[in-house]
Design a protein around this motif. Sequence first.
Motif, PDB file in Angstrom:
ATOM      1  N   GLY A   1       0.810  -1.215   0.000  1.00 38.10           N
ATOM      2  CA  GLY A   1       0.000   0.000   0.000  1.00 38.10           C
ATOM      3  C   GLY A   1       0.839   1.259   0.000  1.00 38.10           C
ATOM      4  N   ASN A   2       2.171   1.076  -0.062  1.00 36.13           N
ATOM      5  CA  ASN A   2       3.114   2.202  -0.183  1.00 36.13           C
ATOM      6  C   ASN A   2       2.959   3.264   0.890  1.00 36.13           C
ATOM      7  N   TRP A   3       2.507   2.846   2.078  1.00 38.53           N
ATOM      8  CA  TRP A   3       2.398   3.688   3.266  1.00 38.53           C
ATOM      9  C   TRP A   3       1.128   4.538   3.314  1.00 38.53           C
ATOM     10  N   TYR A   4       0.270   4.485   2.301  1.00 42.01           N
ATOM     11  CA  TYR A   4      -0.850   5.425   2.200  1.00 42.01           C
ATOM     12  C   TYR A   4      -2.143   4.881   2.795  1.00 42.01           C
ATOM     13  N   ARG A   5      -2.890   5.776   3.466  1.00 35.95           N
ATOM     14  CA  ARG A   5      -4.161   5.404   4.076  1.00 35.95           C
ATOM     15  C   ARG A   5      -5.175   4.969   3.020  1.00 35.95           C
ATOM     16  N   ASP A   6      -5.258   5.723   1.909  1.00 38.36           N
ATOM     17  CA  ASP A   6      -6.241   5.368   0.884  1.00 38.36           C
ATOM     18  C   ASP A   6      -5.928   4.025   0.237  1.00 38.36           C
ATOM     19  N   LYS A   7      -4.645   3.692   0.149  1.00 38.18           N
ATOM     20  CA  LYS A   7      -4.272   2.378  -0.391  1.00 38.18           C
ATOM     21  C   LYS A   7      -4.654   1.272   0.586  1.00 38.18           C
ATOM     22  N   GLY A   8      -4.434   1.510   1.879  1.00 32.55           N
ATOM     23  CA  GLY A   8      -4.838   0.532   2.882  1.00 32.55           C
ATOM     24  C   GLY A   8      -6.337   0.289   2.833  1.00 32.55           C
ATOM     25  N   LEU A   9      -7.087   1.366   2.579  1.00 33.23           N
ATOM     26  CA  LEU A   9      -8.540   1.260   2.472  1.00 33.23           C
ATOM     27  C   LEU A   9      -8.946   0.413   1.267  1.00 33.23           C
ATOM     28  N   SER A  10      -8.426   0.756   0.082  1.00 29.97           N
ATOM     29  CA  SER A  10      -8.849   0.061  -1.139  1.00 29.97           C
ATOM     30  C   SER A  10      -8.400  -1.395  -1.161  1.00 29.97           C
TER      31      SER A  10
ATOM     32  N   ASN B   1     -10.867  -4.794  -1.171  1.00 29.44           N
ATOM     33  CA  ASN B   1     -10.749  -5.920  -2.105  1.00 29.44           C
ATOM     34  C   ASN B   1     -10.617  -7.243  -1.371  1.00 29.44           C
ATOM     35  N   TRP B   2      -9.880  -7.241  -0.280  1.00 33.89           N
ATOM     36  CA  TRP B   2      -9.746  -8.468   0.507  1.00 33.89           C
ATOM     37  C   TRP B   2     -11.109  -8.904   1.062  1.00 33.89           C
ATOM     38  N   ILE B   3     -11.864  -7.949   1.555  1.00 39.51           N
ATOM     39  CA  ILE B   3     -13.185  -8.256   2.107  1.00 39.51           C
ATOM     40  C   ILE B   3     -14.091  -8.835   1.024  1.00 39.51           C
ATOM     41  N   GLN B   4     -14.040  -8.220  -0.163  1.00 39.63           N
ATOM     42  CA  GLN B   4     -14.883  -8.674  -1.270  1.00 39.63           C
ATOM     43  C   GLN B   4     -14.506 -10.062  -1.765  1.00 39.63           C
ATOM     44  N   SER B   5     -13.267 -10.474  -1.519  1.00 43.05           N
ATOM     45  CA  SER B   5     -12.825 -11.810  -1.960  1.00 43.05           C
ATOM     46  C   SER B   5     -13.528 -12.920  -1.194  1.00 43.05           C
ATOM     47  N   GLY B   6     -14.026 -12.594  -0.015  1.00 42.77           N
ATOM     48  CA  GLY B   6     -14.708 -13.586   0.802  1.00 42.77           C
ATOM     49  C   GLY B   6     -13.791 -14.397   1.699  1.00 42.77           C
ATOM     50  N   ASP B   7     -12.481 -14.186   1.595  1.00 40.53           N
ATOM     51  CA  ASP B   7     -11.538 -14.914   2.450  1.00 40.53           C
ATOM     52  C   ASP B   7     -11.704 -14.479   3.905  1.00 40.53           C
ATOM     53  N   GLN B   8     -11.554 -15.418   4.812  1.00 40.02           N
ATOM     54  CA  GLN B   8     -11.586 -15.067   6.231  1.00 40.02           C
ATOM     55  C   GLN B   8     -10.230 -14.506   6.634  1.00 40.02           C
ATOM     56  N   ILE B   9     -10.232 -13.307   7.131  1.00 38.47           N
ATOM     57  CA  ILE B   9      -9.021 -12.659   7.637  1.00 38.47           C
ATOM     58  C   ILE B   9      -9.248 -12.369   9.117  1.00 38.47           C
ATOM     59  N   ASP B  10      -8.325 -12.851   9.941  1.00 35.03           N
ATOM     60  CA  ASP B  10      -8.472 -12.667  11.384  1.00 35.03           C
ATOM     61  C   ASP B  10      -7.662 -11.490  11.918  1.00 35.03           C
ATOM     62  N   ALA B  11      -6.606 -11.109  11.210  1.00 36.85           N
ATOM     63  CA  ALA B  11      -5.796  -9.967  11.645  1.00 36.85           C
ATOM     64  C   ALA B  11      -5.081  -9.366  10.450  1.00 36.85           C
ATOM     65  N   ILE B  12      -4.867  -8.055  10.521  1.00 34.38           N
ATOM     66  CA  ILE B  12      -4.099  -7.335   9.508  1.00 34.38           C
ATOM     67  C   ILE B  12      -2.875  -6.742  10.178  1.00 34.38           C
ATOM     68  N   CYS B  13      -1.727  -7.151   9.706  1.00 29.62           N
ATOM     69  CA  CYS B  13      -0.437  -6.660  10.200  1.00 29.62           C
ATOM     70  C   CYS B  13       0.039  -5.597   9.212  1.00 29.62           C
ATOM     71  N   SER B  14      -0.105  -4.327   9.569  1.00 25.76           N
ATOM     72  CA  SER B  14       0.217  -3.227   8.660  1.00 25.76           C
ATOM     73  C   SER B  14       1.581  -2.639   8.996  1.00 25.76           C
ATOM     74  N   ASN B  15       2.336  -2.328   7.963  1.00 21.99           N
ATOM     75  CA  ASN B  15       3.675  -1.776   8.166  1.00 21.99           C
ATOM     76  C   ASN B  15       3.676  -0.384   8.780  1.00 21.99           C
ATOM     77  N   ASN B  16       2.532   0.319   8.709  1.00 19.47           N
ATOM     78  CA  ASN B  16       2.464   1.623   9.368  1.00 19.47           C
ATOM     79  C   ASN B  16       1.030   1.941   9.769  1.00 19.47           C
ATOM     80  N   ASP B  17       0.863   2.994  10.535  1.00 19.02           N
ATOM     81  CA  ASP B  17      -0.450   3.372  11.040  1.00 19.02           C
ATOM     82  C   ASP B  17      -1.375   3.869   9.941  1.00 19.02           C
ATOM     83  N   GLU B  18      -0.833   4.602   8.970  1.00 17.57           N
ATOM     84  CA  GLU B  18      -1.680   5.166   7.931  1.00 17.57           C
ATOM     85  C   GLU B  18      -2.449   4.074   7.181  1.00 17.57           C
ATOM     86  N   MET B  19      -1.759   3.032   6.750  1.00 16.28           N
ATOM     87  CA  MET B  19      -2.442   1.933   6.054  1.00 16.28           C
ATOM     88  C   MET B  19      -3.389   1.202   7.002  1.00 16.28           C
ATOM     89  N   ALA B  20      -2.991   1.067   8.257  1.00 13.22           N
ATOM     90  CA  ALA B  20      -3.866   0.418   9.240  1.00 13.22           C
ATOM     91  C   ALA B  20      -5.166   1.196   9.408  1.00 13.22           C
TER      92      ALA B  20
END
Length: 342
Positions: A224-233, A237-256
């Motif tokens: 996501g190249n450190w950007y909040r909007d990239k973390g959002l988009s 997409n991950w949510i729309q895939s239907g995969d179960q995700i239990d945690a997101i480990c983000s490299n920075n706060d903005e993407m988180a």
Amino acid sequence: MKHGLKLASVALVVALAGCGTTATPPAAPGGGGGTGGAAEPAAGATVTYAPEEVVKPKDGKNLRIGVAFPVLDQFLQNVADGMQARAKEAGVTLTIVSAQEKTDVQLGQVENFISQGVDGIIILPQDTDAAQPMTDAVTAAKIPLVYVNRRPATLDPSVPYVGSDSKVAGQLQMEALAEQLGNKGNIAILQGDPSQEAAQMRTQGCKDVIAQHPEMKVIREQAGNWYRDKGLSITENWIQSGDQIDAICSNNDEMALGALEALRAAGKLDAVKVGGVDATKDALASMKNGQLDITVFQDAKGQGAGGVDSVIKKYNGDEVASFVNVPYELVTPENMAEYANK
């Protein structure tokens, strides 16, 4: 390392103001602190950042120090603030420029500092894999050089790096998330800019912890190249895939924070743990509101102050350790109040 919210200015000449943050590295065993006549840490050594007396030019000169930032976002502006405050204490003048995330622009800015005959240069590289031309140019001009916050992929021990061990940030973050998950579950990783050491090593730290738990696995990883909007988009997409995700480990706060926006919109805030890095004001506010689960404090002002101290010591002819480590600290809802004003 990182970092999404850009400031409008491309170049900023700093009129130094504000209170200082002490950050001279401690001496190696048996040595002194850096402001007197005692021995300094040898090049090649690693020391841990600790507050100490401000370092000043021994000849009393009002040094001109050029500082090349990749961008001045929310986190890196805090690094710049730490530099400003420390420079005022030391009686030196900084010129801070931003490359707006362009590697060629940053090289040109460093070359301009050299042609201006500055007394020292501090660089936070845009691309840690492409920093060598800047190192070569500055060292050839015999100008004291220090790297801060982002460690170049290759760096001679004679050129100090002041910053944090990026792998530790990923490890601290993922260890806390793993504990909250009972050491099992599907993990997604939001990576920063893959060309930068911080993104590479934070991701590796996260994966190292996951590898220790047989019931945990990485099912998604994207930059996501450190950007909040990239973390959002990306999270949308991950949510729309239907995969179960239990945690997101983000490299920075903005993407988180971007990931949290996507989860909130999908009604999944309570179903997915989210961790970030930097302990920015926005991140702490999100944690206070019961959204962000984990972040890792990176001492931006300490890094900035330590960089100024180190370049002045280089100007003075004193030895500076190759790695001045400014340690990361885990931040949770239980201790977040301690970091509100850091």
